[in-house]
Design a protein around this motif. Sequence first.
Motif, mmCIF file in Angstrom:
data_model
loop_
_atom_site.group_PDB
_atom_site.id
_atom_site.type_symbol
_atom_site.label_atom_id
_atom_site.label_comp_id
_atom_site.label_asym_id
_atom_site.label_seq_id
_atom_site.Cartn_x
_atom_site.Cartn_y
_atom_site.Cartn_z
ATOM 1 N N VAL A 43 -8.954 91.462 152.176
ATOM 2 C CA VAL A 43 -8.709 90.672 150.972
ATOM 3 C C VAL A 43 -7.925 91.481 149.953
ATOM 4 N N SER A 44 -7.481 90.796 148.910
ATOM 5 C CA SER A 44 -6.819 91.455 147.790
ATOM 6 C C SER A 44 -7.838 92.294 147.018
ATOM 7 N N PRO A 45 -7.356 93.227 146.197
ATOM 8 C CA PRO A 45 -8.291 94.080 145.442
ATOM 9 C C PRO A 45 -9.262 93.253 144.607
ATOM 10 N N PRO A 46 -10.560 93.453 144.782
ATOM 11 C CA PRO A 46 -11.531 92.705 143.958
ATOM 12 C C PRO A 46 -11.587 93.267 142.550
ATOM 13 N N LYS A 47 -11.989 92.450 141.612
ATOM 14 C CA LYS A 47 -12.145 92.913 140.237
ATOM 15 C C LYS A 47 -13.335 93.856 140.148
ATOM 16 N N HIS A 48 -13.292 94.729 139.137
ATOM 17 C CA HIS A 48 -14.373 95.689 138.942
ATOM 18 C C HIS A 48 -15.691 94.948 138.729
ATOM 19 N N GLY A 49 -16.675 95.305 139.520
ATOM 20 C CA GLY A 49 -17.982 94.681 139.397
ATOM 21 C C GLY A 49 -18.077 93.299 139.984
ATOM 22 N N ALA A 50 -17.025 92.872 140.717
ATOM 23 C CA ALA A 50 -17.033 91.523 141.272
ATOM 24 C C ALA A 50 -18.152 91.359 142.295
ATOM 25 N N ILE B 40 3.072 97.236 152.047
ATOM 26 C CA ILE B 40 4.176 96.355 152.466
ATOM 27 C C ILE B 40 4.322 95.206 151.467
ATOM 28 N N GLY B 41 4.543 95.563 150.227
ATOM 29 C CA GLY B 41 4.847 94.555 149.224
ATOM 30 C C GLY B 41 3.616 93.949 148.574
ATOM 31 N N PHE B 42 3.790 92.716 148.102
ATOM 32 C CA PHE B 42 2.744 92.062 147.327
ATOM 33 C C PHE B 42 2.554 90.619 147.794
ATOM 34 N N HIS B 43 1.357 90.100 147.552
ATOM 35 C CA HIS B 43 1.060 88.685 147.760
ATOM 36 C C HIS B 43 0.264 88.214 146.554
ATOM 37 N N ASP B 44 0.795 87.201 145.868
ATOM 38 C CA ASP B 44 0.165 86.732 144.623
ATOM 39 C C ASP B 44 -0.049 87.888 143.638
ATOM 40 N N LYS B 45 0.932 88.778 143.562
ATOM 41 C CA LYS B 45 0.962 89.908 142.623
ATOM 42 C C LYS B 45 -0.006 91.033 142.976
ATOM 43 N N PHE B 46 -0.664 90.958 144.146
ATOM 44 C CA PHE B 46 -1.572 92.018 144.567
ATOM 45 C C PHE B 46 -0.973 92.777 145.748
ATOM 46 N N PRO B 47 -1.206 94.103 145.832
ATOM 47 C CA PRO B 47 -0.639 94.887 146.937
ATOM 48 C C PRO B 47 -1.151 94.415 148.296
ATOM 49 N N LEU C 23 -7.898 88.356 157.875
ATOM 50 C CA LEU C 23 -7.179 88.353 156.603
ATOM 51 C C LEU C 23 -7.404 87.064 155.830
ATOM 52 N N LYS C 24 -7.467 87.187 154.519
ATOM 53 C CA LYS C 24 -7.608 86.035 153.643
ATOM 54 C C LYS C 24 -6.254 85.568 153.104
ATOM 55 N N ILE C 25 -5.198 86.236 153.513
ATOM 56 C CA ILE C 25 -3.844 85.790 153.186
ATOM 57 C C ILE C 25 -3.176 85.393 154.502
ATOM 58 N N PRO C 26 -2.057 84.656 154.472
ATOM 59 C CA PRO C 26 -1.397 84.278 155.727
ATOM 60 C C PRO C 26 -1.087 85.508 156.580
ATOM 61 N N LYS C 27 -1.592 85.535 157.809
ATOM 62 C CA LYS C 27 -1.452 86.733 158.627
ATOM 63 C C LYS C 27 0.004 87.028 158.978
ATOM 64 N N THR C 28 0.832 85.970 159.067
ATOM 65 C CA THR C 28 2.239 86.197 159.394
ATOM 66 C C THR C 28 2.944 86.983 158.301
ATOM 67 N N ARG C 29 2.414 86.922 157.063
ATOM 68 C CA ARG C 29 2.996 87.699 155.961
ATOM 69 C C ARG C 29 2.979 89.189 156.296
ATOM 70 N N VAL C 30 1.992 89.628 157.088
ATOM 71 C CA VAL C 30 1.864 91.037 157.448
ATOM 72 C C VAL C 30 2.460 91.303 158.834
ATOM 73 N N THR C 31 2.088 90.481 159.804
ATOM 74 C CA THR C 31 2.504 90.760 161.183
ATOM 75 C C THR C 31 4.012 90.668 161.369
ATOM 76 N N GLN C 32 4.662 89.736 160.674
ATOM 77 C CA GLN C 32 6.106 89.588 160.858
ATOM 78 C C GLN C 32 6.868 90.827 160.402
ATOM 79 N N VAL C 33 6.365 91.487 159.363
ATOM 80 C CA VAL C 33 7.003 92.717 158.900
ATOM 81 C C VAL C 33 6.982 93.770 160.002
ATOM 82 N N VAL C 34 5.828 93.934 160.653
ATOM 83 C CA VAL C 34 5.686 94.929 161.719
ATOM 84 C C VAL C 34 6.496 94.524 162.948
ATOM 85 N N ILE C 35 6.417 93.252 163.326
ATOM 86 C CA ILE C 35 7.112 92.776 164.525
ATOM 87 C C ILE C 35 8.619 92.951 164.382
ATOM 88 N N LYS C 36 9.176 92.494 163.275
ATOM 89 C CA LYS C 36 10.629 92.575 163.089
ATOM 90 C C LYS C 36 11.102 94.021 163.001
#
Length: 463
Positions: free
Chosen positions: A253-260, A291-298, A106-119
């Motif tokens: 990663v977060s959704p890439p821009k079109h044609g990125a 499971i929510g958003f990070h920096d405004k991306f799903p 993951l390119k975002i903090p992994k705990t942002r995702v794993t903690q949701v599942v663990i808890k």
Amino acid sequence: ADTTGGVRLPAAYCGILGFRPSYGTIANIGVLPVSPSLDTIGMHLIFVKFSPELLNIKRTFRVHTSFFARDQNVMHRVGHILLKLPYSDKRQPRHVIIADDCFELLKIPKTRVTQVVIKSTEKLFGRQLLNHMNLGDYLAAKVSSLKLLNDGSKNTVHKEKSLASLGNAMQLLHRHEFKHIHGEWIQTARPPRSFVANEMNSLLEPSTPYIEHCQSARNQMRLALNALLKLYELCCTMHMQDDGLLVIPTVPVSPPKHGAKEILAEGYQICALSLLAIASMSGCCQVTVPIGFHDKFPVSVSFIARHGGDRFLLDALQTMYASLQEQVDIVMRSNLSSSAISQEESAEIAKEKGNIAYKDKQWQKAISFYSEAIKLSGKNPTYYSNRAAAYLETGSYLQAEADCTTAISLDKKTVKAYLRRGTARELLGYYKEAMEDFKYALVLEPTNRTASVALNRLQKLFQ
């Protein structure tokens, strides 16, 4: 359809539910194949509520089984209809396996995702169900053909390369089967250069033995992952329980821009294919859950159950979905709180640096540090009062008066702010206003000598 992520990727990027059923659950008769050994026939379905018309969905969409949905209840009901699942009692998961090495991608903090599942798992089923593993280690031991796909050698495959080798095998199989089925037509019809042409020309045709290694890896992967997600339970007789859930990130990663350009980058391709290949090569069913958003991306997470465990996976989703979303809210609030705490700590550090500079008579440096503290935490009256003291030393009396007024508005019992504002007003020639400040300082602190001396001095001016 979902061959190498056609449902899972859009679902993750759009923040909706996506379901890839077990390979072969629905016959692909009458459907144009892309890669027959990987194809899972699909449908994109977004309903907001269930209606009787869904009962006719089998007639309208006879072979479409992978789908999107915004509501997990719709996902559950439609899934049962489309997959023709027989009724049975719900079974709870007996182990939830978090693939730690997959979350390292993951390119975002992994705990942002794993903690949701663990808890969520701990709340619903208890901590004893949770297990952590490195999936790469497991596959390196169980899928021997990956060794042959690792630079073509027979050396032991490294754990960090096993997932990448699996993704590469899926990609090669996909292209090989696509070219085998459609290559003659493309050469004859010569369609305009497009994705289809790119698929044909992107890589040289691998050797037959290499393709056989890919096919062998696919078959071994199906055995390995099914074994991981089943548990032998000893009762009166020994029987299989499709009770395991494997938890992985859907996309790295977060959704890439079109044609990125990043979509074509080797690192992006390796990470994305490594994650998508787990279900595609094993034939297991997978559900993508927002499971929510990070920096405004799903942000999403995926649950994988054994091949044929579609009912179990849909039931598990229905059981866990509300708790997962509840934990998302908790994590988001916690992140905001942590961010606030971090800013307050940083502001205190800046204030202390300002105090040191003030003691060293570095007035401008002190002002700079106090300004930094105010920027980080603008509701602390001490920061304004301290900056006012530094302004007084530089002769900036108007700025000092303004800072003291702000400090007093935040805390009307800040004695130093009244003293410093009184001093600034005296130096500006506002003697009556200065006297009022010193008087109020004495009300708050009757024994304050600085206020008493200043007030006596000003009173003599009016005698």
